[in-house]
Design an enzyme around this catalytic site. Structure first.
Site, PDB file in Angstrom:
ATOM      1  N   ASP A 177       1.088  -1.256   0.049  1.00 54.89           N
ATOM      2  CA  ASP A 177      -0.382  -0.052  -0.286  1.00 54.89           C
ATOM      3  C   ASP A 177       1.145   1.062  -0.041  1.00 54.89           C
ATOM      4  O   ASP A 177       1.678   1.714   0.692  1.00 54.89           O
ATOM      5  CB  ASP A 177      -0.743  -0.004   1.554  1.00 54.89           C
ATOM      6  CG  ASP A 177      -1.739   0.755   1.407  1.00 54.89           C
ATOM      7  OD1 ASP A 177      -2.137   1.651  -0.013  1.00 54.89           O
ATOM      8  OD2 ASP A 177      -2.893   0.994   1.644  1.00 54.89           O
ATOM      9  N   ASP A 219      -3.010   2.787  -6.207  1.00 51.83           N
ATOM     10  CA  ASP A 219      -2.511   2.714  -5.049  1.00 51.83           C
ATOM     11  C   ASP A 219      -2.000   1.585  -4.342  1.00 51.83           C
ATOM     12  O   ASP A 219      -1.187   1.706  -3.031  1.00 51.83           O
ATOM     13  CB  ASP A 219      -1.786   3.948  -4.463  1.00 51.83           C
ATOM     14  CG  ASP A 219      -3.187   3.992  -3.269  1.00 51.83           C
ATOM     15  OD1 ASP A 219      -4.326   3.280  -3.481  1.00 51.83           O
ATOM     16  OD2 ASP A 219      -3.862   4.778  -2.089  1.00 51.83           O
ATOM     17  N   GLU A 220      -2.536   0.541  -4.699  1.00 53.60           N
ATOM     18  CA  GLU A 220      -2.969  -1.257  -2.967  1.00 53.60           C
ATOM     19  C   GLU A 220      -3.005  -2.096  -3.862  1.00 53.60           C
ATOM     20  O   GLU A 220      -3.689  -1.860  -5.170  1.00 53.60           O
ATOM     21  CB  GLU A 220      -2.876  -0.624  -2.017  1.00 53.60           C
ATOM     22  CG  GLU A 220      -4.772  -1.088  -2.499  1.00 53.60           C
ATOM     23  CD  GLU A 220      -5.716  -0.758  -0.689  1.00 53.60           C
ATOM     24  OE1 GLU A 220      -5.115  -1.820  -0.378  1.00 53.60           O
ATOM     25  OE2 GLU A 220      -6.518  -0.090  -0.601  1.00 53.60           O
TER      26      GLU A 220
END
EC number: 2.7.7.7
Length: 400
Positions: free
Chosen positions: A15, A105-106
């Site tokens: 993350d 984003d993860e």
């Protein structure tokens, strides 16, 4: 008899930390080690320097300035964020083919299959963090555990810029002292309800039987939470499912907004989502409008076509129709966020042609606009209504 293999902590949850703000600090040295907020009227992302002063995502810009008078506001650059995300996911896929993207984003990475040819999962996580720092220039936190749920919670605990392993024989010791709000999927409403019964940690909930939790939260939620606090969540990373929807949303802040402003915001989102869909060689059968009101309640409206389409004109007209139908509700409750999603996606390999009775054939317009955006950036061509209203702070929707 064949003995069962020993459980292994081989799921990574990676993350990126304060993603949008970290990209801005990476690209502008003047912003490093300073409180940075991406967004104007509404905070889309806050650097950890700002978070330590109490600034949070979705907070109004005014609240952020009251908490942190020296905060630096930066306009979002979504092309830069998408480019950074692609670079990070290239590192993920170079590490293992078993990657499940969760958002821009993860992601979850399953490295169980590498145990004979690579280092231990914890060391893979350390190497992954170093590569993303060196090759992309961004900080990232990694949680390592037996299940995706535990890996996600581990990364939450390890933030920012950390690495944490939850060994299979230490799952209860890790999970049970945590406050309920740290558990993935337990929102503030559920946590507040449980706290009203004196339940504040995962261990407090684990001491209860499943029938009690079902009575408190309902059958589905109670069953899920019982599985969560006892480590009985699925162990598999899902990598073989095509994305079922593409969407974006825009926070427009509190206050009265003119109908023209809201329509312009929605059409800007439709254009952005349509480009992403066509780039992925997909067509959509359903348009979903999503609204969030001043009282924090939400509403959705949808419309499905007889045949899937990629026509920006048709999809925009449908989204506008849904918005117009929701105007009375918007006037009554006020609007703080508008979003659109295209669902029931199909491949564009076979498209059912539609007869056009209009005076102008616009079938080639979408391709031309997409080509200009691909070469010169998404801001090179925009609707005239957005010149005054602004393209706004639209962000990719998280998967459902």
């Amino acid at each position: 008899m064949c003995s069962m293999p020993e459980p292994r902590a081989a799921i990574l949850h990676a993350d990126l930390d304060a993603f949008y703000a970290s990209v801005e600090q990476r690209d502008d040295p003047r912003l490093r080690n300073r409180p940075v907020v991406v967004g104007g009227g509404v905070v889309l992302a806050a650097s950890y320097e700002a978070k330590r002063r109490g600034v949070k995502t979705a907070m109004s810009g005014r609240q952020a300035r009251m908490l942190c008078p020296d905060v630096i506001n930066v306009r979002p650059r979504f092309d830069a964020y998408v480019e950074a995300s692609k670079a990070v996911f290239d590192v993920f896929r170079d590490t293992t083919p078993q990657v499940q993207g969760v958002s821009i984003d993860e992601a979850f990475l399953d490295v169980a299959g590498l145990h004979r040819i690579d280092v231990a999962p914890f060391d893979i996580g350390a190497r992954l963090r170093a590569r993303i720092r060196d090759e992309v220039g961004l900080p990232i936190t990694v949680g390592v555990a037996r299940t995706p749920f535990l890996a996600k919670v581990a990364s939450r605990v390890a933030k920012p810029d950390g690495l944490l392993l939850v060994p299979p024989d230490g799952e209860d010791a890790f999970l049970h002292p945590l406050p309920l709000t740290m558990l993935w999927g337990v929102g503030e409403v559920t946590a507040t309800k449980l706290e009203g019964y004196g339940l504040r940690t995962a261990g407090d909930v684990a001491a209860l039987g499943e029938p009690v939790l079902r009575g408190l939260l309902g059958p589905a939620a109670g069953r899920h939470l019982f599985a969560v606090v006892h480590g009985r969540t699925p162990e598999r990373v899902v990598t073989d499912r095509r994305r079922g929807s593409i969407g974006a949303q825009r926070a427009i802040g509190h206050g009265r907004h003119s109908p023209e402003f809201v329509t312009a915001a929605l059409l800007g989102l439709v254009d952005r989502v349509c480009r992403r869909m066509r780039t992925a060689h997909r067509i959509a059968r359903t348009v979903v409008l999503r609204l969030r009101f001043e009282d924090y309640t939400k509403a959705t409206r949808s419309h499905s076509f007889a045949h899937a389409t990629s026509s920006g004109e048709d999809l925009a007209a449908t989204a506008t129709m849904l918005l117009d139908a929701a105007r009375p509700l918007i006037r009554e409750r006020g609007l703080t966020l508008v979003g659109v999603a295209l669902t029931n996606l199909e491949s564009d390999a076979v498209v059912q042609p539609q007869l056009s009775f209009g005076p102008v054939d616009t079938s080639g317009m979408d391709a031309a606009v997409d080509a200009v955006a691909a070469r010169f950036g998404s801001g090179a061509v925009m609707r005239a209504s957005l010149i005054k209203a602004g393209d706004g702070f639209s962000v990719p929707m998280l998967p459902d």
